[in-house]
Design a protein around this motif. Structure first.
Motif, PDB file in Angstrom:
ATOM      1  N   TRP A  14      39.617  63.252 -77.124  1.00 27.62           N
ATOM      2  CA  TRP A  14      38.818  62.198 -77.737  1.00 27.62           C
ATOM      3  C   TRP A  14      37.922  61.480 -76.721  1.00 27.62           C
ATOM      4  CZ3 TRP A  14      39.338  60.473 -82.938  1.00 27.62           C
ATOM      5  CH2 TRP A  14      40.310  61.147 -83.678  1.00 27.62           C
ATOM      6  N   LEU A  15      37.912  61.940 -75.492  1.00 22.36           N
ATOM      7  CA  LEU A  15      37.310  61.127 -74.437  1.00 22.36           C
ATOM      8  C   LEU A  15      35.820  60.898 -74.631  1.00 22.36           C
ATOM      9  CD1 LEU A  15      39.185  62.499 -71.300  1.00 22.36           C
ATOM     10  CD2 LEU A  15      39.543  60.335 -72.492  1.00 22.36           C
ATOM     11  N   LEU A  16      35.033  61.951 -74.712  1.00 26.20           N
ATOM     12  CA  LEU A  16      33.593  61.745 -74.844  1.00 26.20           C
ATOM     13  C   LEU A  16      33.212  61.169 -76.208  1.00 26.20           C
ATOM     14  CD1 LEU A  16      31.206  62.018 -72.932  1.00 26.20           C
ATOM     15  CD2 LEU A  16      30.554  64.055 -74.192  1.00 26.20           C
ATOM     16  N   PRO A  17      33.798  61.647 -77.324  1.00 35.34           N
ATOM     17  CA  PRO A  17      33.505  60.965 -78.596  1.00 35.34           C
ATOM     18  C   PRO A  17      33.869  59.485 -78.559  1.00 35.34           C
ATOM     19  CG  PRO A  17      34.537  63.076 -79.014  1.00 35.34           C
ATOM     20  CD  PRO A  17      34.613  62.854 -77.539  1.00 35.34           C
ATOM     21  N   GLY A  18      35.001  59.182 -77.923  1.00 36.51           N
ATOM     22  CA  GLY A  18      35.378  57.771 -77.792  1.00 36.51           C
ATOM     23  C   GLY A  18      34.362  56.999 -76.985  1.00 36.51           C
ATOM     24  N   LEU A  24      27.858  53.069 -78.927  1.00 33.56           N
ATOM     25  CA  LEU A  24      27.203  52.571 -80.138  1.00 33.56           C
ATOM     26  C   LEU A  24      27.635  51.147 -80.468  1.00 33.56           C
ATOM     27  CD1 LEU A  24      27.383  55.775 -82.358  1.00 33.56           C
ATOM     28  CD2 LEU A  24      25.473  54.948 -80.984  1.00 33.56           C
ATOM     29  N   PHE A  25      28.919  50.867 -80.284  1.00 29.19           N
ATOM     30  CA  PHE A  25      29.412  49.508 -80.536  1.00 29.19           C
ATOM     31  C   PHE A  25      28.785  48.525 -79.550  1.00 29.19           C
ATOM     32  CE2 PHE A  25      32.311  45.989 -79.856  1.00 29.19           C
ATOM     33  CZ  PHE A  25      32.601  45.601 -81.154  1.00 29.19           C
ATOM     34  N   CYS A  75      27.692  54.182 -70.016  1.00 31.07           N
ATOM     35  CA  CYS A  75      28.436  55.255 -70.680  1.00 31.07           C
ATOM     36  C   CYS A  75      28.059  56.614 -70.108  1.00 31.07           C
ATOM     37  CB  CYS A  75      28.185  55.203 -72.185  1.00 31.07           C
ATOM     38  SG  CYS A  75      28.985  53.787 -72.983  1.00 31.07           S
ATOM     39  N   LEU A  76      26.809  56.786 -69.709  1.00 32.37           N
ATOM     40  CA  LEU A  76      26.438  58.035 -69.018  1.00 32.37           C
ATOM     41  C   LEU A  76      27.203  58.169 -67.714  1.00 32.37           C
ATOM     42  CD1 LEU A  76      24.714  60.554 -68.556  1.00 32.37           C
ATOM     43  CD2 LEU A  76      22.916  59.051 -67.631  1.00 32.37           C
ATOM     44  N   GLY A 168      33.372  57.723 -86.172  1.00 29.90           N
ATOM     45  CA  GLY A 168      33.280  56.481 -85.398  1.00 29.90           C
ATOM     46  C   GLY A 168      31.946  55.796 -85.566  1.00 29.90           C
ATOM     47  N   ALA A 169      30.847  56.577 -85.581  1.00 29.97           N
ATOM     48  CA  ALA A 169      29.517  56.000 -85.784  1.00 29.97           C
ATOM     49  C   ALA A 169      29.418  55.360 -87.163  1.00 29.97           C
ATOM     50  CB  ALA A 169      28.454  57.075 -85.616  1.00 29.97           C
ATOM     51  N   GLY A 170      30.028  56.002 -88.165  1.00 35.59           N
ATOM     52  CA  GLY A 170      30.019  55.432 -89.505  1.00 35.59           C
ATOM     53  C   GLY A 170      30.748  54.109 -89.576  1.00 35.59           C
ATOM     54  N   ILE A 171      31.853  54.000 -88.844  1.00 39.44           N
ATOM     55  CA  ILE A 171      32.599  52.733 -88.820  1.00 39.44           C
ATOM     56  C   ILE A 171      31.750  51.628 -88.184  1.00 39.44           C
ATOM     57  CG2 ILE A 171      34.593  51.574 -87.803  1.00 39.44           C
ATOM     58  CD1 ILE A 171      36.100  54.234 -88.095  1.00 39.44           C
ATOM     59  N   VAL A 172      31.084  51.954 -87.074  1.00 38.93           N
ATOM     60  CA  VAL A 172      30.209  50.965 -86.434  1.00 38.93           C
ATOM     61  C   VAL A 172      29.083  50.562 -87.379  1.00 38.93           C
ATOM     62  CG1 VAL A 172      28.610  50.567 -84.519  1.00 38.93           C
ATOM     63  CG2 VAL A 172      30.750  51.788 -84.111  1.00 38.93           C
ATOM     64  N   ALA A 173      28.479  51.545 -88.056  1.00 41.40           N
ATOM     65  CA  ALA A 173      27.377  51.258 -88.983  1.00 41.40           C
ATOM     66  C   ALA A 173      27.840  50.366 -90.126  1.00 41.40           C
ATOM     67  CB  ALA A 173      26.801  52.565 -89.520  1.00 41.40           C
TER      68      ALA A 173
END
Length: 886
Positions: A14-18, A24-25, A75-76, A168-173
């Motif tokens: 989950w590291l990079l998706p996290g 995004l958050f 993040c990069l 995760g992006a959907g949750i932030v949105a």
């Protein structure tokens, strides 16, 4: 170069998706503290929203700063460190660092990196050719950070990691939509920009999320093969985010966002129709009609009730000016451009005269954004760089559409279509907006591009080609990643420290000037065009203030201080003028510094150029020119008249004008100007007038008559001037004056009408209400602030000019005279007070004093001409005569 792993493995961490969700958050929510605004807020806290306060990080930076800018580079850095530590590169089969032969050729595998490299190279070449590295370095750093993040995501995130990232992006949105809508409902439209961002940004984000969800839902409903791949729960989540995004769109009321959403929906429908899939055509038609209805109804509601057509026409006209300038200047920089991030400086100078002529249409002091990201890129990078820049999203969109057409049953194809629809929305929206020049949208944009690059790179013709592999990275490559991460971290840390120093320097200006200078100098390497010029303007104003403070002191030490500060002020203002002479009156500031330093000739040349080429109506510039001498008396009067086009009449302007009126040679020429202005005043609706400055002529003439105690004539002249301003407003003339000028004209008319004929208190009352309307004074009640509904700490009015406080005081007088509610008069009296006098006792005393003034006036009138509420005025006046403690 790399060793292939023994067998394909599935990526499951989950590291990079996290990290992407954190990005995004962070980029969407996290605000930095702004002490300047916090000090000015009623309760000492900033921002004035509980929701926004939850996301405010205690990092004190200036108002143009934004902690969200650092989300991408940080993040990069984390992603690069992650890869360097693990020493393994996981991703879809496609070549590149993994040592595999590209499945569709090297260009298919490396298209993103090639285009991004071309953009970065174009930017570096442009900055070198134009000598703009000190300004352009910020844009290049943010671009490399964003493109580097997208490249990293495109090379690593695959399979289930994509689903996790999308969830995760959907949750932030969804969270952003809910919080923004709640904040908007709870606090009203002024707080629409909390906690996410300005209405333009929130509207564009809503369109992006709505288009992505709609594309996924459309594919699931009408493509028979895709339906089993997208479950009920993901579909329900998409419906929820889609609904919230539409709510965000409605709240933001941005036309460009609706147009972007429509483009995303059309793209999705077109790709699905052309795909090799079994399509429920009736269902597709029904869905398409429903979505079109949503867009049309939403746009109509916004057009009719939220965003007037007039504003749209003005906004489009301003954008057309930007685009026209870009096209006209392309012949001078078609290949190398004018330097990254340099459009704002060039356009601010180009718009200077128009801003002076049309203050109502051109708001603000600078034009940083072209409201078309792709045209602005052409201006700054040159045509080749702009084509590569636009090629990044277009290539991703085309490859995503191609994948959907070839493999419509693949769930990843639907995800690619969904993200491509969002990207289409961004591309279309940014053709008339500014979101990619601000910190929130870039995080979503580059993440979208990265995931799409991963999907279209990994999507082969069969499962074997799209399988995931793991490759061991050589030590040298891992070292390069570590060095790159360290370099980015160093730049971020330096810029954050510079931002902190800038804010500390500004806050120290009133307490410790030595420390303030040191902090401002320490902040001189801030990234970004806005910060570069703002910092130097602050430093120039610091030196100019110090120079003015020492000017009246006649000691040897003061002479040395004047020489030092004068040289520093001149040098600093020269730097600003060399980049953008129209920014915050920089060329006038240079002229002033030269004058105070003893260089009269240099100052004269500078102020003359400023008045001719930047702002002919600037009050300070015209006063300096008059003060320096060399003009005839009538030329001095005309300079004062020009200043009145952008300024209220104040004691300094009056004293300069009256000095010139005293000479006999001025009278004949001035009489001709007044006669022409009176002819224009007789037919105010017939424009253009004989003299474009007729209203200013009459305002100045009314003051001249008043000083000669010819009050009735002065009142009639002031009323004529006010009617001329009203004619400009009614005709929606582009030359309509600024609100403060209109307000001053109506205040003069009201004041002089009452002074000449106190029995006309009703007419004076109507005029002063018109002055309030022109000045856009927010004097509405603030329930709960005090028992009398008074805001006893009026933040927005604490620093009102003496002229506006004078207007408010006379308005309070007229409210009392006309028998308005006592709290209305008290509210205006309160907001007319200066300094720390905002207390209930002081307000009561001020109202009583006003009542006593009115009693003295009305007692001289026949009893039948007095207002009906005279008895109440007597009662209030008694309190003033007794004093506040009796």
């Amino acid at each position: 170069m790399s060793k292939k792993a023994p067998a394909p493995v599935e990526r499951s961490d989950w590291l990079l998706p996290g990290c992407a969700v954190v990005l995004l958050f962070w980029a969407t929510f996290l605000l930095n503290d702004v002490p300047e605004l916090r000090v000015s807020s009623p309760d000492g806290r900033w921002p004035p929203s509980l929701i926004a306060r939850l996301f405010t990080v205690p990092v004190p930076m200036t108002g143009t700063s934004d902690l969200r800018w650092y989300a991408l580079p940080v993040c990069l850095t984390g992603g690069l460190v992650l890869v360097a530590i693990r020493g393994r590169w996981d991703g879809a089969r496609g070549g590149g660092l993994r040592g595999e032969p590209p499945s569709g050729g090297w260009l298919r595998d490396a298209w993103f990196e090639v285009l991004a490299g071309a953009v970065a190279a174009s930017g570096a070449i442009s900055a070198t050719v134009n000598g703009t590295w000190s300004v352009s370095a910020g844009w290049l750093f943010w671009f490399v950070s964003g493109a580097g993040w997208a490249a990293l995501v495109g090379r690593i995130v695959q399979g289930r990691s994509i689903s996790r990232l999308v969830i995760g992006a959907g949750i932030v949105a969804g969270t952003a939509s809910v919080l923004t809508i709640v904040n908007r409902i709870a606090l009203g439209e002024p707080f629409m920009d909390m906690p996410v961002g300005a209405t333009t940004v929130t509207g564009s984000l809503g369109a992006l999320w709505a288009a992505s969800c709609a594309a996924l839902l459309l594919g699931r409903v009408v493509v028979a093969e895709a339906r089993p791949a997208i479950g009920v729960r993901p579909a329900a989540a998409c419906v929820l985010v889609f609904a919230l995004s539409l709510g965000l769109l409605m709240a933001a009321a941005r036309r460009g966002a609706w147009i972007g959403l429509a483009a995303g929906l059309m793209f999705s429908a077109g790709v699905i129709i052309k795909s090799r899939a079994g399509i429920h055509r009736r269902r597709l038609a029904a869905i398409a009609v429903g979505m079109a209805a949503v867009v049309v109804v939403g746009a109509l509601i916004q057009q009719g009730f939220i965003s007037p057509r007039l504003n749209f026409a003005r906004s489009l006209g301003l954008r057309a000016q930007y685009w026209k300038h870009i096209i006209s200047e392309m012949k001078h920089g078609a290949l190398a451009g004018h330097g990254p991030d340099m459009f704002g400086y060039a356009m601010t100078d180009a718009m200077a005269l128009r801003r002076a002529e049309e203050p109502r249409l051109t708001h603000g002091r600078a034009d940083y954004d072209a409201h078309n990201e792709w045209l602005q890129a052409a201006f700054e990078l040159g045509v080749p760089g702009a084509l590569a820049y636009l090629g990044l999203p277009l290539a991703a969109i085309i490859l995503a559409a191609r994948r959907m057409r070839r493999r419509p049953a693949d769930p990843e194809s639907l995800i690619a279509l969904s993200l491509a629809a969002g990207l289409v929305t961004v591309v279309v929206t940014e053709s008339a907006s500014v979101n990619l020049r601000h910190p929130i949208m870039p995080a979503w944009y580059w993440t979208l591009l990265g995931v799409l690059a991963a999907l279209v790179r990994g999507g082969g013709a069969d499962e074997e080609k799209s399988a995931t592999i793991s490759a061991r990275l050589p030590v040298g490559v891992r070292g390069l990643f570590a060095v790159a991460a360290a370099g980015i971290a160093v730049v971020v840390i330096r810029d954050v420290r510079s931002g902190l120093a800038h804010e500390a320097g500004r806050m120290a200006l009133s307490t410790d000037r030595t420390a303030a200078e040191a902090k401002l100098i320490q902040a001189s390497d801030r990234l970004g065009a806005r910060n570069w010029i703002w910092l130097r303007t602050d430093l120039g104003e610091f030196y100019s203030d110090a120079l003015r403070d020492r000017r009246a002191t006649a000691t040897q030490e003061a002479d040395r201080g004047r020489a030092t500060n004068g040289a520093k002020a001149v040098e600093t203002w020269r730097q600003v003028v060399a980049r953008c002479r129209a920014y915050r009156d920089a060329e006038y500031r240079l002229a002033e510094a030269l004058f105070l330093s003893g260089d009269r000739e240099g100052s004269l040349a500078s102020v003359q150029a400023y008045l001719e080429e930047v702002n002919p109506y600037d009050r300070a510039g015209n006063l300096l020119r008059v003060h320096m001498g060399g003009l005839s008396p009538i030329e001095n009067v005309l300079a004062i008249r020009r200043a009145l086009r952008s300024s209220p009449i104040d004691s300094v302007l009056v004293s300069y004008a009256l000095r010139e009126f005293a000479g006999p040679e001025v009278e004949a020429q001035w009489s001709e100007l007044v006669a022409a202005a009176m002819r224009d005043g007789a037919t105010p609706t017939e424009m253009p007038w004989q003299d474009g400055l007729s209203p200013e002529t009459l305002r100045l003439e009314s003051v001249r008559l008043a000083t000669q105690t010819r009050i009735p004539e002065a009142a009639a002249t002031a009323a004529t001037a006010a009617r001329l301003y009203d004619a400009l407003a009614a005709a929606e003339s582009p030359y309509r004056r600024a609100g403060v000028v209109e307000a001053d004209a109506w205040y003069l008319a009201a004041r002089m009408r009452f002074d000449s004929r106190p029995a006309d208190y009703e007419a004076a009352y109507r005029m002063i209400l018109r002055a309030e309307e022109a000045a856009v004074l927010q004097v509405a009640a603030a329930p709960g602030m005090s028992a009398a509904e008074l805001d006893l700490d009026p933040v927005r009015l604490r620093n009102r000019t003496p002229e506006l406080r004078q207007l408010l005081r006379f308005s309070a007088l007229m409210h009392l005279a006309n028998g308005a509610e006592l709290r209305e008069a008290a509210r205006r009296a309160n907001w007319s007070l200066a300094g720390n006098r905002h207390s209930q006792v002081q307000v009561d005393l001020e109202v009583s004093v006003m009542a006593a003034e009115l009693v003295d006036v009305f007692l001289r009138l026949p009893e039948g001409s007095r207002p009906p509420g005279t008895r109440r005025l007597f009662e209030l006046a008694q309190r003033a005569r007794r004093g506040p403690g009796e």
